[in-house]
Design an enzyme around this catalytic site. Structure first.
Site, PDB file in Angstrom:
ATOM      1  N   GLN A   1       0.832  -1.210   0.000  1.00  0.00           N
ATOM      2  CA  GLN A   1       0.000   0.000   0.000  1.00  0.00           C
ATOM      3  C   GLN A   1       0.868   1.263   0.000  1.00  0.00           C
ATOM      4  O   GLN A   1       0.350   2.367  -0.104  1.00  0.00           O
ATOM      5  CB  GLN A   1      -0.896   0.016   1.251  1.00  0.00           C
ATOM      6  CG  GLN A   1      -1.903  -1.127   1.284  1.00  0.00           C
ATOM      7  CD  GLN A   1      -2.766  -1.126   2.531  1.00  0.00           C
ATOM      8  OE1 GLN A   1      -2.933  -2.158   3.143  1.00  0.00           O
ATOM      9  NE2 GLN A   1      -3.330   0.012   2.922  1.00  0.00           N
TER      10      GLN A   1
ATOM     11  N   GLU B   1     -12.809   4.794   5.536  1.00  0.00           N
ATOM     12  CA  GLU B   1     -12.923   4.014   6.765  1.00  0.00           C
ATOM     13  C   GLU B   1     -14.073   4.435   7.660  1.00  0.00           C
ATOM     14  O   GLU B   1     -14.358   3.743   8.646  1.00  0.00           O
ATOM     15  CB  GLU B   1     -11.615   4.094   7.521  1.00  0.00           C
ATOM     16  CG  GLU B   1     -11.157   5.499   7.749  1.00  0.00           C
ATOM     17  CD  GLU B   1      -9.663   5.551   7.993  1.00  0.00           C
ATOM     18  OE1 GLU B   1      -8.948   4.801   7.319  1.00  0.00           O
ATOM     19  OE2 GLU B   1      -9.245   6.306   8.836  1.00  0.00           O
TER      20      GLU B   1
ATOM     21  N   ARG C   1      -8.609  -0.344   8.105  1.00  0.00           N
ATOM     22  CA  ARG C   1      -9.662   0.563   7.646  1.00  0.00           C
ATOM     23  C   ARG C   1      -9.967   1.582   8.742  1.00  0.00           C
ATOM     24  O   ARG C   1     -11.120   1.791   9.136  1.00  0.00           O
ATOM     25  CB  ARG C   1     -10.907  -0.225   7.283  1.00  0.00           C
ATOM     26  CG  ARG C   1     -11.684   0.465   6.191  1.00  0.00           C
ATOM     27  CD  ARG C   1     -12.726  -0.401   5.575  1.00  0.00           C
ATOM     28  NE  ARG C   1     -13.324   0.376   4.479  1.00  0.00           N
ATOM     29  CZ  ARG C   1     -13.971  -0.150   3.473  1.00  0.00           C
ATOM     30  NH1 ARG C   1     -14.107  -1.433   3.382  1.00  0.00           N
ATOM     31  NH2 ARG C   1     -14.497   0.619   2.539  1.00  0.00           N
ATOM     32  N   CYS C   2      -8.918   2.216   9.200  1.00  0.00           N
ATOM     33  CA  CYS C   2      -9.013   3.046  10.392  1.00  0.00           C
ATOM     34  C   CYS C   2      -7.796   3.949  10.430  1.00  0.00           C
ATOM     35  O   CYS C   2      -6.701   3.518  10.106  1.00  0.00           O
ATOM     36  CB  CYS C   2      -9.014   2.110  11.603  1.00  0.00           C
ATOM     37  SG  CYS C   2      -8.453   2.846  13.130  1.00  0.00           S
TER      38      CYS C   2
END
Ligand code: CDP
Length: 784
Positions: free
Chosen positions: A219, A735, A366-367
């Site tokens: 990523q 997120e 996702r945070c």
């Protein structure tokens, strides 16, 4: 330019979805699709023990397996100075292959290289490792006693990793002591795993120039290049990192994992390309987990429900190495957002991290770095306070929201919220779901003894890491970048330092360029994930792409527009000051009929540029002045079966505010995906260890993924409060649904069970756990 629809709050350029091939994201170019002549495969030997001395490693039998070419161990790597790997925030290091002892079950012990994938797996099976088990520390509260020191390699002989705190401790204690009402609750946000459908993998290859060509599921490709150079000593110009299509990341593909270093070492040692693709079990058991925060929440309030103070103390289980993918200087990430959407006069939060014999990680699933944990804590806490006060949770929230006129709002824990209108978003949600009718229905059902719950979560999160004065990874500031080139025909390419894993940057980045320059988004190519071509960027995670790279793209486009204005002035035969940019064209001020399009200007930039420098391109490195603070109101409606504990999510409404929306369809997809993950966390998922440190959830029959059968229907709506400091007013959104939804689900279930006197159940709210809570509550009532 295709402008076939322009929903309110969006930036104006909508794509013709069906016609655009970029909407088909997967081009079949995943790491595992790569084949190269004479490619070898790697498999890893992993420890069956959570904590043990390695007595011996014998590769004799493994080397007899047909096709096995080599076996490397931690000792070999250590001798080459490659035994340890720095973690991203730079406060700890992680063994590449175990040296001397193993610290968690499934830890990497040896790497085997073979002609075939099956040969590598067989070779790994044949490596004989002898272990002497050591006492296991599987509980962070036990780790606190320091009876068994897990990391004697560190200078500090303690299992305590860090203490972090923020806020005014004394003022908070004083306010709590004098509050008319006070609640406290311990809650555990369980260990979860992002479980991307494509596990991690890489192909390492040294080309004929001796340059490392490293294809990897990353990523953050640029950070990998720098990290690999620092770890291996290979000069950065001799490393080319390519992240092809990625089948989901969710934070799991941010850290540099031991397998990557082994594959590179194997490629170097054997002079052949090496491919390593994790199995599902390897992904679930050894790569970055998420959460695992034990949180004590205390809230004080006046008798009529005005909050006075918030105190939060957390014990964080970080596993065997502190490999949390947090920015340096933020060992508990953005946990300071724990005051949420509420105007607390005093607050204090602290987090203590501990080593245990579990897999390392603590990634931002996702945070935005621990925002989910913080959001859950405050949203559960507010519901418990409402219950204590006997006030409707909606009214309690309304009473304590940061008001619209308070923005930019300085929170007591150090953030400055950029913008928001929490009351409005709440009202939209209540209206849309029919809150009053639901309350009526609930009262009727309760009178019949039925268990119906309404759960609300009015979260605020903080995304867009981050301003260089505060945020860095490995010392590299967390800016992001974009390079745009407009070709003579008005087509173009935008390259960014981010890397989409399914979030649709291929579409939205093109839209930003198109909107800023009045060009057709369908002819703007988007390229990410290649360190040879994209400008340096910190990557995609923590919903930072739109707040940071999205801004860089808009600013680079504006640079192009300024250059284009000079060419337009030449074409229109007026001075530059007489040219204005209106309706996606350059016009002579006061004479709108005299205009040229960007397409005409682009052609002229290469054919008729007069005294202007030829070409039409720009690069921009964007250092955000602040984070962005998206927020939302989520409402869940559930029915709980008293006899079985089964929870049915009957309705769910998510009203999000992420500022200006670039692409409503993509935002909708982000919300649906994130809600589905939030639903799974609330009801199904936990990476479970037994008291001996054995991982009990090593595959998808034990660690459950929601299918379409159990996933509820999602209703959504939006409000739009632009960020004042972002060039196009956009905030991140990816997120939000994962951050905001777990508390809504749990609040709904606890609301359903509240007539029985149930106050809290830790996630996941499995049927079994809910049934037991009902049984216990009923037994208690019966004996009272
Ligand atoms: O960093 P990441 O891409 O995961 O998260 P994000 O910045 O929240 O963006 C997720 C996707 O939603 C991207 O394609 C964004 O451009 C899009 N988005 C949008 O269309 N409008 C917004 N206000 C925020 C995100």
């Amino acid at each position: 330019m295709s402008t076939d629809s322009k929903p309110a709050g969006s930036i104006g350029v909508a794509m013709k979805r069906k016609e655009d091939p970029r909407f088909i994201q997967g081009k079949g170019h995943y790491v595992d699709d790569i084949t190269m002549p004479s490619m070898l495969y790697m498999a890893l030997v992993r420890s069956p023990y959570p904590h043990a001395e390695i007595t011996s490693i014998d590769a004799t039998e493994a080397l007899k397996v047909p096709g096995v070419k080599a076996v490397i161990t931690g000792k070999d790597l250590d001798a080459a100075g490659l035994g340890w790997l720095p973690t991203f925030h730079g406060q700890d290091k992680q063994m590449v292959l175990a040296i001397g002892k193993v610290l968690f079950q499934y830890q990497e012990v040896a790497a085997v290289f073979a002609e075939t994938r099956a040969g590598a797996a067989d070779g790994a099976e044949a490596v004989e490792v002898e272990y002497t088990p050591l006492p296991v520390v599987a509980d962070p509260f036990t780790a606190k006693t320091d009876t068994v020191i897990l990391r004697p390699d560190r200078e500090i002989k303690s299992n305590h990793i860090f203490h972090w705190e923020v806020g005014d401790k004394e003022a908070t204690a004083r306010a709590l002591a004098t509050s008319a009402t006070r609640i406290s609750q311990r809650m555990w946000f369980q260990r979860c795993h992002p479980a991307p459908l494509e596990p991690c993998g890489c192909v390492a290859h040294f080309d004929t120039m001796g340059r490392l060509q490293f294809h990897v599921t990353s990523q953050a490709p640029h950070v990998y290049r720098t990290a690999l150079s620092l770890v291996t000593g290979i000069p950065e110009d001799k490393i080319h990192v390519i992240s092809p299509d990625i089948g989901g990341g969710f934070g799991n593909k941010v850290p540099v994992y031991p397998g990557y270093v082994c594959a590179i070492v194997g490629a170097l040692k054997l002079g052949r390309p090496v491919k390593w693709i994790e199995t599902r079990t390897e992904n679930l058991t050894s790569t970055g987990f998420a959460r695992d925060y034990h949180i004590d929440v205390e809230i004080g309030a006046t008798a009529d429900g005005k909050v006075t103070a918030l105190r939060v103390a957390t014990v964080a289980d970080h596993g065997a190495f502190d490999a949390a993918a947090d920015p340096r200087g933020f060992p508990a990430g953005m946990f300071g957002i724990v005051t949420g959407s509420y105007d607390f006069p005093a607050a204090h939060a602290e987090v203590d991290g501990y080593f245990t014999n579990k897999a390392p990680g603590g990634i931002a699933y996702r945070c935005s770095f621990r925002v989910t944990e913080a959001s859950f804590a405050i949203e559960r806490g507010m519901d418990i306070l409402a219950d204590e006060l006997g006030i409707d949770p909606v009214e309690l929230r309304r009473k304590n929201f940061v008001r619209r006129d308070q923005f930019p709002y300085p929170s007591p824990l150090g953030f400055t919220y950029d913008s928001g209108d929490y009351h409005k978003t709440l009202d939209v949600a209540l209206e849309k779901i029919g809150y009053q009718a639901l309350l009526k229905e609930q009262a009727e059902k309760r009178a019949r003894g039925e268990l119906m719950g309404i759960g609300i979560s009015t979260f605020t999160e903080v995304v867009g890491a981050g301003p260089s004065k505060q945020f860095n990874i490995l010392g590299i500031k967390m800016f992001d970048s974009a390079e745009i080139r407009i070709h003579p025909t008005g087509a173009g390419i935008v390259r960014a330092g981010t890397k989409s894993q399914g979030q649709g940057h291929e579409t939205t980045w093109a839209q930003i360029v198109a909107e800023e320059l009045g060009l057709d988004p369908q002819n703007i190519m988007v390229e990410e994930g290649d360190t040879d071509t994209a400008p340096y960027g910190l990557g995609t995670y923590a919903s930072r792409s739109t707040p940071v790279a999205g801004a860089a793209i808009a600013m680079a486009a504006r640079r192009i527009r300024e250059k284009a204005r000079k060419v337009a002035a030449h074409l229109l035969e007026v001075g530059e000051a007489d040219v204005e940019w209106t309706d996606y064209t350059f016009q002579v001020k006061g004479v709108p009929a005299r205009r040229v399009t960007m397409k005409e200007v682009a052609f002229a930039a290469y054919t008729n540029m007069a005294q202007n420098e030829p070409g039409l391109e720009a690069t921009y490195y964007y250092d955000p002045p602040n984070m962005t603070f998206p927020y939302g109101t989520y409402i869940a409606v559930v029915d709980v079966d008293r006899d079985t504990g089964e929870v049915k999510v009957r309705r769910f409404l998510a009203v999000d505010d992420c500022g200006t929306i670039i692409n409503p369809v993509i935002v909708e997809g982000q919300i649906h995906g994130g809600l589905t993950e939030g639903f799974a966390i609330a009801f199904m998922q936990e990476i479970q260890y037994d008291s001996e440190g054995n991982n009990l959830t090593t595959n998808f029959t034990d660690y459950l993924l929601p299918t379409s059968l159990e996933t509820p229907h999602w209703d959504t709506a939006k409000t739009t409060t632009p960020s004042p400091h972002h060039p196009i007013g956009a905030k991140g959104v990816g997120e939000s649904p994962n951050v905001g939804s777990p508390a809504a689900f749990v609040n709904a279930v606890i609301d359903a069970l509240s007539p029985l006197g149930v106050r809290h159940i830790d996630m996941p709210l499995t049927r079994d756990k809910v049934w037991r809570a009902i049984q216990a509550a009923e037994a208690k009532k019966a004996s009272a």
